[in-house]
Design a protein around this motif. Sequence first.
Motif, PDB file in Angstrom:
ATOM      1  N   ASP A 322       0.825  -1.141   0.124  1.00  0.00           N
ATOM      2  CA  ASP A 322       0.021   0.081  -0.075  1.00  0.00           C
ATOM      3  C   ASP A 322       0.894   1.285   0.051  1.00  0.00           C
ATOM      4  N   ALA A 323       1.838   1.182   0.941  1.00  0.00           N
ATOM      5  CA  ALA A 323       2.792   2.548   0.824  1.00  0.00           C
ATOM      6  C   ALA A 323       3.461   2.729  -0.589  1.00  0.00           C
ATOM      7  N   PHE A 324       3.602   1.589  -0.984  1.00  0.00           N
ATOM      8  CA  PHE A 324       4.441   1.726  -2.478  1.00  0.00           C
ATOM      9  C   PHE A 324       3.492   2.435  -3.502  1.00  0.00           C
ATOM     10  N   LEU A 325       2.468   1.954  -3.600  1.00  0.00           N
ATOM     11  CA  LEU A 325       1.394   2.375  -4.554  1.00  0.00           C
ATOM     12  C   LEU A 325       0.971   3.979  -4.114  1.00  0.00           C
ATOM     13  N   ARG A 326       1.233   4.366  -2.998  1.00  0.00           N
ATOM     14  CA  ARG A 326       1.017   5.866  -2.610  1.00  0.00           C
ATOM     15  C   ARG A 326       2.321   6.659  -3.146  1.00  0.00           C
ATOM     16  N   LEU A 327       3.411   5.918  -3.019  1.00  0.00           N
ATOM     17  CA  LEU A 327       4.677   6.530  -3.707  1.00  0.00           C
ATOM     18  C   LEU A 327       4.432   6.831  -4.966  1.00  0.00           C
ATOM     19  N   ALA A 328       4.082   5.834  -5.771  1.00  0.00           N
ATOM     20  CA  ALA A 328       3.724   5.650  -7.123  1.00  0.00           C
ATOM     21  C   ALA A 328       2.974   6.653  -7.508  1.00  0.00           C
ATOM     22  N   ARG A 329       1.683   6.562  -6.886  1.00  0.00           N
ATOM     23  CA  ARG A 329       0.710   7.914  -7.447  1.00  0.00           C
ATOM     24  C   ARG A 329       1.060   9.128  -7.183  1.00  0.00           C
ATOM     25  N   ASP A 330       2.047   9.520  -6.148  1.00  0.00           N
ATOM     26  CA  ASP A 330       2.325  10.754  -5.839  1.00  0.00           C
ATOM     27  C   ASP A 330       3.489  11.011  -6.764  1.00  0.00           C
ATOM     28  N   GLY A 331       4.003  10.115  -7.637  1.00  0.00           N
ATOM     29  CA  GLY A 331       5.262  10.615  -8.644  1.00  0.00           C
ATOM     30  C   GLY A 331       6.402  10.571  -7.980  1.00  0.00           C
ATOM     31  N   ARG A 332       6.709  10.086  -6.746  1.00  0.00           N
ATOM     32  CA  ARG A 332       7.797  10.098  -6.128  1.00  0.00           C
ATOM     33  C   ARG A 332       8.846   8.990  -6.190  1.00  0.00           C
TER      34      ARG A 332
END
Length: 726
Positions: A322-332
């Motif tokens: 879940d944390a990785f997907l949020r990093l990807a969603r935010d473009g980080r």
Amino acid sequence: MKQVLLIDGRTVVEEVPAPRAEPGRVLVRTAFSVLSSGTERKALGASSGPSLLRDAADPAKIRRAMEILRSEGPGGVLSRLRGREAGAVAPGYAASGVVEAVGRGVADLPRGTRVACAGAGYASHAEWIAVPRNLVVPVPEGLPLSEAAFATLGAIALQGVRRSGVRIGETAVVLGLGLIGCLGAQILRAAGARVLGFDTDPARAARARSLGIDAHDLASRDPRDEVPRATGGLLADAVLVYAASERSEVVNLAMRICRRKGTVVLIGDVGMDLDRSLMYEKELDLLMSTSYGPGRYDPSYEEKGIDYPPAYVRWTENRNMDAFLRLARDGRVRVGALIDRIVPLDRAGEAYAAIAGEGSGDRPLGIVLAYASAAGDSAADGFPERAPAGPAAGPRPPAFDPLPLAGGTIGVALCGAGAFVKGAHLPALRRRRGFQLRAIITASPLSARETARRSGIPKASTDLDEALEDPSVDLILIGTRHNLHAEQARASLRAGKHVLVEKPLCLDEADLTPTLEEAARARRLLAVGFNRRYSPLTVRLAEVLSRLSGPSLMVYRVNAGPLPPGHWLHDPVEGGGRIIGECCHFVDLLLHLTGESITRIDAVAVPSDNAAIVRSDSFSAQMEFSGGSRATLIYTGLGDPALPKERLEIFRGGAAIVLDDFRRLEVHGRVGGSLDLGRQDKGIDAQWQAIERALRGDDAGIITPSAIEAAMRATFRLDRAVRGER
């Protein structure tokens, strides 16, 4: 459905049965799945070698082999290996798609949810996957499913970063800039670290530089020189080894470029012949990073769905995804930049050929398989309204091979000769000229002998194997105690016999799928004694209901009569109780008449201080169906046996229908259909007639495997509801 399989070093896409939403699992229609070049090359090579080599890296399989070795000796191990040499490998462990259905116990992922899935053996390269809940995470809004499919690889990369303990401003070195290494380098940068990356492949180093990483190939820069230069002589605070190598040089290099009291984290599969002096002099921490994170390889977490409390285990594999997907969603973390090719599933062979190439310079880094449901890369595009259930049109292919008979008789062996078999099935078989009784098998030699003598059966035995080896026997009727049904049915199917097993099919829900799968593998008929659906009154009732619109409201009252507490049916091991042992009849009939599935069951048992009354003898259950129908099932052992046993009332579309103990059907309303048989007929004769037609090639009226499964699963659910479980 279509699935990628690796067989003898070849990549094939074959049709295989679609999975189901088992308890605790999520059924997902796959949109994309990721081929990680290193892992997939290893799987492709392993598929061409002996199964012993494939199992050598699996601790669980090694332990099982040792158990077999101790109990059966070397011959036992070798016989199992020989039996598995021709097996296929189902690769894949990272996918994305849309939830189609969930099993019991999954309440937080509604149908239509976009999800990412993980796990070898679960998130395979297949059109449909059934994945345990803790290996599934929702995809944040705005992140394409093609990128969300990388959640598994991202979690692996992220867990390595967590193990390193890198803090803001510290220097981290990444050794190995493959797919996971590039993700790890970006995560380290997002965490505030200064990142240096190294790889043997100049193309991969260049790819990492395009992502903003200070990366070099080993031919152009030596880490032993570059890291001291970049850190002013301090060396790296942490070195993360994402490379894969059978040799140990990469680990020893990591220790050389790490500062005193620094940390080396092993994520990749590398050799472990360590230079102890380096570790000792620097007092280094050498850490392993286990795949996606805490929970990996723990059956309680992954298969049973038991989560670790966040207060004690903050980051599990699910929370890492879940944390990785949020990093990807935010473009980080830039995931799309790592995708070299998107290949349709049917061309998976081309994808594997590309990653298996000897030359690494033009070898793609990230390949994504796209499925039919991924049209437009949107959850709304291309997804059907229901799970796979065979062809959308045309005749249903038979689930079994008909007998090679023109007009000959069907040989039947009876396994078990209790009162019901002798009182109901034997007379029905004698009335049908298409069957011939060949053998009777019972646990009691005397019972076998006497039943055979009185019924004119030529062979009596106490050994089922004798009937299974008899070529004149085509079908086995299983009428033994309930705890024996599943294993005897599977043994009969494995022997190539068709099977009619009296209800219930099994006492343990875990036996249901293996038994149905055995029938599918053997291409043999598996029927269950749900005879009420074959009654002529049921047939008439179904015709009446077909002329009415809307959902049904049903009341089914069963005056079962009492059984003594010591009766074998009450034994949970031998009989399973009256709900599983008998109420499966009534559940199947309700499912058959509605043509719907049961979505909810609530039930309450009648309390009693009388020790002669067993709790499951009397209860009331409320059932909700997928099409809006509702049913109340009242089952009781409290009444007087003089009252007829069964009465079903159905209200639908302006009509009221009463089925009275399978003797009379009353239809009230403007639709006709009333019928009085003048006798009771629960469908035993008609069931045997349907079996005979099916074995001669016409299976239109026979119960289907999906109907058997639906009735049994709903019965187990009812049993849990009566006992106050969920």
